[in-house]
Design a protein around this motif. Structure first.
Motif, PDB file in Angstrom:
ATOM      1  N   ASP A 195       7.291  23.418 -10.894  1.00 33.39           N
ATOM      2  CA  ASP A 195       7.728  22.475  -9.861  1.00 33.39           C
ATOM      3  C   ASP A 195       6.779  21.290  -9.867  1.00 33.39           C
ATOM      4  O   ASP A 195       5.555  21.466  -9.837  1.00 33.39           O
ATOM      5  CB  ASP A 195       7.706  23.125  -8.472  1.00 33.39           C
ATOM      6  CG  ASP A 195       8.672  24.280  -8.356  1.00 33.39           C
ATOM      7  OD1 ASP A 195       9.845  24.026  -8.059  1.00 33.39           O
ATOM      8  OD2 ASP A 195       8.251  25.423  -8.572  1.00 33.39           O
ATOM      9  N   LEU A 196       7.339  20.098  -9.882  1.00 31.29           N
ATOM     10  CA  LEU A 196       6.548  18.869  -9.916  1.00 31.29           C
ATOM     11  C   LEU A 196       6.991  17.965  -8.770  1.00 31.29           C
ATOM     12  O   LEU A 196       8.176  17.661  -8.639  1.00 31.29           O
ATOM     13  CB  LEU A 196       6.754  18.149 -11.253  1.00 31.29           C
ATOM     14  CG  LEU A 196       6.434  18.962 -12.506  1.00 31.29           C
ATOM     15  CD1 LEU A 196       6.940  18.246 -13.746  1.00 31.29           C
ATOM     16  CD2 LEU A 196       4.941  19.227 -12.615  1.00 31.29           C
ATOM     17  N   TRP A 197       6.032  17.554  -7.950  1.00 31.06           N
ATOM     18  CA  TRP A 197       6.359  16.775  -6.761  1.00 31.06           C
ATOM     19  C   TRP A 197       5.556  15.480  -6.701  1.00 31.06           C
ATOM     20  O   TRP A 197       4.427  15.417  -7.179  1.00 31.06           O
ATOM     21  CB  TRP A 197       6.012  17.550  -5.488  1.00 31.06           C
ATOM     22  CG  TRP A 197       6.851  18.737  -5.170  1.00 31.06           C
ATOM     23  CD1 TRP A 197       6.635  20.038  -5.557  1.00 31.06           C
ATOM     24  CD2 TRP A 197       8.025  18.762  -4.366  1.00 31.06           C
ATOM     25  NE1 TRP A 197       7.609  20.848  -5.031  1.00 31.06           N
ATOM     26  CE2 TRP A 197       8.479  20.097  -4.310  1.00 31.06           C
ATOM     27  CE3 TRP A 197       8.754  17.778  -3.689  1.00 31.06           C
ATOM     28  CZ2 TRP A 197       9.613  20.476  -3.598  1.00 31.06           C
ATOM     29  CZ3 TRP A 197       9.884  18.147  -2.988  1.00 31.06           C
ATOM     30  CH2 TRP A 197      10.301  19.487  -2.949  1.00 31.06           C
ATOM     31  N   PHE A 198       6.136  14.474  -6.092  1.00 26.30           N
ATOM     32  CA  PHE A 198       5.352  13.403  -5.484  1.00 26.30           C
ATOM     33  C   PHE A 198       6.078  12.969  -4.223  1.00 26.30           C
ATOM     34  O   PHE A 198       7.248  12.575  -4.264  1.00 26.30           O
ATOM     35  CB  PHE A 198       5.139  12.192  -6.390  1.00 26.30           C
ATOM     36  CG  PHE A 198       4.241  11.179  -5.730  1.00 26.30           C
ATOM     37  CD1 PHE A 198       2.876  11.409  -5.635  1.00 26.30           C
ATOM     38  CD2 PHE A 198       4.759  10.028  -5.135  1.00 26.30           C
ATOM     39  CE1 PHE A 198       2.038  10.504  -4.987  1.00 26.30           C
ATOM     40  CE2 PHE A 198       3.932   9.128  -4.486  1.00 26.30           C
ATOM     41  CZ  PHE A 198       2.567   9.369  -4.418  1.00 26.30           C
ATOM     42  N   CYS A 199       5.379  13.077  -3.116  1.00 20.63           N
ATOM     43  CA  CYS A 199       5.903  12.641  -1.817  1.00 20.63           C
ATOM     44  C   CYS A 199       5.006  11.500  -1.341  1.00 20.63           C
ATOM     45  O   CYS A 199       3.796  11.683  -1.214  1.00 20.63           O
ATOM     46  CB  CYS A 199       5.880  13.778  -0.802  1.00 20.63           C
ATOM     47  SG  CYS A 199       6.787  15.240  -1.323  1.00 20.63           S
ATOM     48  N   GLY A 200       5.595  10.344  -1.129  1.00 16.30           N
ATOM     49  CA  GLY A 200       4.778   9.203  -0.739  1.00 16.30           C
ATOM     50  C   GLY A 200       5.511   8.260   0.192  1.00 16.30           C
ATOM     51  O   GLY A 200       6.733   8.284   0.298  1.00 16.30           O
ATOM     52  N   PHE A 201       4.737   7.404   0.862  1.00 19.19           N
ATOM     53  CA  PHE A 201       5.327   6.456   1.796  1.00 19.19           C
ATOM     54  C   PHE A 201       4.538   5.157   1.832  1.00 19.19           C
ATOM     55  O   PHE A 201       3.362   5.100   1.448  1.00 19.19           O
ATOM     56  CB  PHE A 201       5.452   7.055   3.196  1.00 19.19           C
ATOM     57  CG  PHE A 201       4.160   7.568   3.792  1.00 19.19           C
ATOM     58  CD1 PHE A 201       3.328   6.734   4.525  1.00 19.19           C
ATOM     59  CD2 PHE A 201       3.787   8.893   3.636  1.00 19.19           C
ATOM     60  CE1 PHE A 201       2.147   7.209   5.088  1.00 19.19           C
ATOM     61  CE2 PHE A 201       2.610   9.386   4.192  1.00 19.19           C
ATOM     62  CZ  PHE A 201       1.784   8.543   4.921  1.00 19.19           C
ATOM     63  N   THR A 202       5.218   4.127   2.282  1.00 16.53           N
ATOM     64  CA  THR A 202       4.637   2.810   2.506  1.00 16.53           C
ATOM     65  C   THR A 202       4.794   2.498   3.989  1.00 16.53           C
ATOM     66  O   THR A 202       5.334   3.312   4.740  1.00 16.53           O
ATOM     67  CB  THR A 202       5.386   1.745   1.680  1.00 16.53           C
ATOM     68  OG1 THR A 202       6.695   1.564   2.248  1.00 16.53           O
ATOM     69  CG2 THR A 202       5.513   2.156   0.219  1.00 16.53           C
ATOM     70  N   PRO A 203       4.358   1.322   4.449  1.00 17.49           N
ATOM     71  CA  PRO A 203       4.627   0.957   5.846  1.00 17.49           C
ATOM     72  C   PRO A 203       6.116   0.807   6.148  1.00 17.49           C
ATOM     73  O   PRO A 203       6.498   0.677   7.310  1.00 17.49           O
ATOM     74  CB  PRO A 203       3.888  -0.386   6.000  1.00 17.49           C
ATOM     75  CG  PRO A 203       2.779  -0.312   5.000  1.00 17.49           C
ATOM     76  CD  PRO A 203       3.367   0.399   3.827  1.00 17.49           C
ATOM     77  N   PRO A 259       0.833  -1.200   0.000  1.00 15.51           N
ATOM     78  CA  PRO A 259       0.000   0.000   0.000  1.00 15.51           C
ATOM     79  C   PRO A 259       0.869   1.252   0.000  1.00 15.51           C
ATOM     80  O   PRO A 259       1.964   1.259   0.562  1.00 15.51           O
ATOM     81  CB  PRO A 259      -0.806  -0.119   1.296  1.00 15.51           C
ATOM     82  CG  PRO A 259       0.028  -0.985   2.184  1.00 15.51           C
ATOM     83  CD  PRO A 259       0.735  -1.949   1.272  1.00 15.51           C
ATOM     84  N   VAL A 260       0.373   2.299  -0.637  1.00 16.05           N
ATOM     85  CA  VAL A 260       1.101   3.562  -0.742  1.00 16.05           C
ATOM     86  C   VAL A 260       0.176   4.705  -0.363  1.00 16.05           C
ATOM     87  O   VAL A 260      -0.992   4.728  -0.760  1.00 16.05           O
ATOM     88  CB  VAL A 260       1.627   3.792  -2.176  1.00 16.05           C
ATOM     89  CG1 VAL A 260       2.307   5.154  -2.293  1.00 16.05           C
ATOM     90  CG2 VAL A 260       2.583   2.688  -2.588  1.00 16.05           C
ATOM     91  N   ALA A 261       0.685   5.652   0.402  1.00 16.65           N
ATOM     92  CA  ALA A 261      -0.019   6.899   0.691  1.00 16.65           C
ATOM     93  C   ALA A 261       0.878   8.043   0.247  1.00 16.65           C
ATOM     94  O   ALA A 261       2.101   7.967   0.402  1.00 16.65           O
ATOM     95  CB  ALA A 261      -0.328   7.019   2.185  1.00 16.65           C
ATOM     96  N   GLY A 262       0.313   9.089  -0.311  1.00 18.51           N
ATOM     97  CA  GLY A 262       1.169  10.180  -0.776  1.00 18.51           C
ATOM     98  C   GLY A 262       0.379  11.362  -1.279  1.00 18.51           C
ATOM     99  O   GLY A 262      -0.847  11.408  -1.179  1.00 18.51           O
TER     100      GLY A 262
END
Length: 249
Positions: free
Chosen positions: A165-173, A152-155
């Motif tokens: 400016d182009l961003w993606f900040c995401g995290f997993t467990p 699973p990913v949240a971001g």
């Protein structure tokens, strides 16, 4: 106004986050006050914030509505934004980002130590609710290109005016990763705005290749309820409803 140039009416915070509905972010900022929003950004370790800055062009301050959309005077460091998102992943605990923890000699004696600093930036339940909402960003919102096959990913996606400016900040467990794309001279990225997603996905796919799949933890301070979509209250018999998470308090 929203990037879609249309007004969506009444929506849930979950929908607003998943689809980057700017109006909702600004309205929340107004409700809690820009001063409190500024303080939270400081708790999340953003060091570039400006309370007041006098220049030949005028006086600038980040204590305003644009803060809710990431419009800050001096921008933000990628590693600090990554640490801010890692705070949400860590159940609300902020850890100072460091390039090393300690250096030892060949005998194992510690030559340098860098323990960093930790503090609770937001409640564990709040972090869990944010994580749940940001899962929808990846599952069905603006960040679907960052889905991983085994985790699973949240971001959150981020795009400034004219795609500068182009961003993606995401995290997993397991891990948090923040990708920024743009030019040092602030030119427009006018031909490909999706490379941020390919970079993030390429990095995180390899890191998670042999890791056991697991879900984000939901603390006991969060509960699930069925809510009537008409009244916004606990669903009664026969009422059209959705299931949503809430803090118990």
């Amino acid at each position: 106004k929203n990037a879609s140039r249309s007004y969506k009416g009444a929506v849930t915070y979950r929908t607003a986050i998943a689809n980057s509905i700017n109006v909702c972010a600004v309205k929340v900022s107004d409700e809690i006050s820009q001063e409190l929003g500024f303080e939270y950004c400081e708790k999340f370790g953003i060091s570039t914030l400006v309370k007041e800055k006098k220049t030949d062009a005028g006086v600038f301050s980040d204590i305003n509505q644009t803060l809710a959309l990431g419009g800050v005077t001096d921008g933000v460091y990628n590693y600090e934004l990554c640490a801010a998102y890692a705070t949400i992943a860590n159940g609300g605990t902020y850890n100072t980002p460091t390039l090393y923890t300690k250096i030892v000699d060949h005998d194992g004696n510690v030559l340098l130590e860098n323990p960093g600093e930790s503090h609770q930036a937001i409640k564990e339940g709040t972090a869990s609710l944010l994580t749940s909402a940001m899962e929808d960003v990846v599952n069905s919102g603006t960040g679907t290109a960052c889905q991983l096959s085994n985790m699973p990913v949240a971001g959150k996606t981020g795009t400034t005016t004219s795609n500068k400016d182009l961003w993606f900040c995401g995290f997993t467990p397991y891990y948090t990763c923040s990708v920024w794309g743009g030019y040092d001279d602030n030119k427009e990225c006018d031909y490909d705005t999706s490379f941020r997603f390919r970079l993030w996905n390429g990095i995180m796919s390899r890191i998670h290749a042999n890791l056991e799949e697991k879900d984000f933890k939901v603390p006991s301070s969060v509960e699930k309820k069925s809510i009537c979509t008409i009244t916004g209250k606990i669903a009664a018999s026969g009422c059209p409803s959705i299931t949503e998470y809430f803090a118990k308090d």
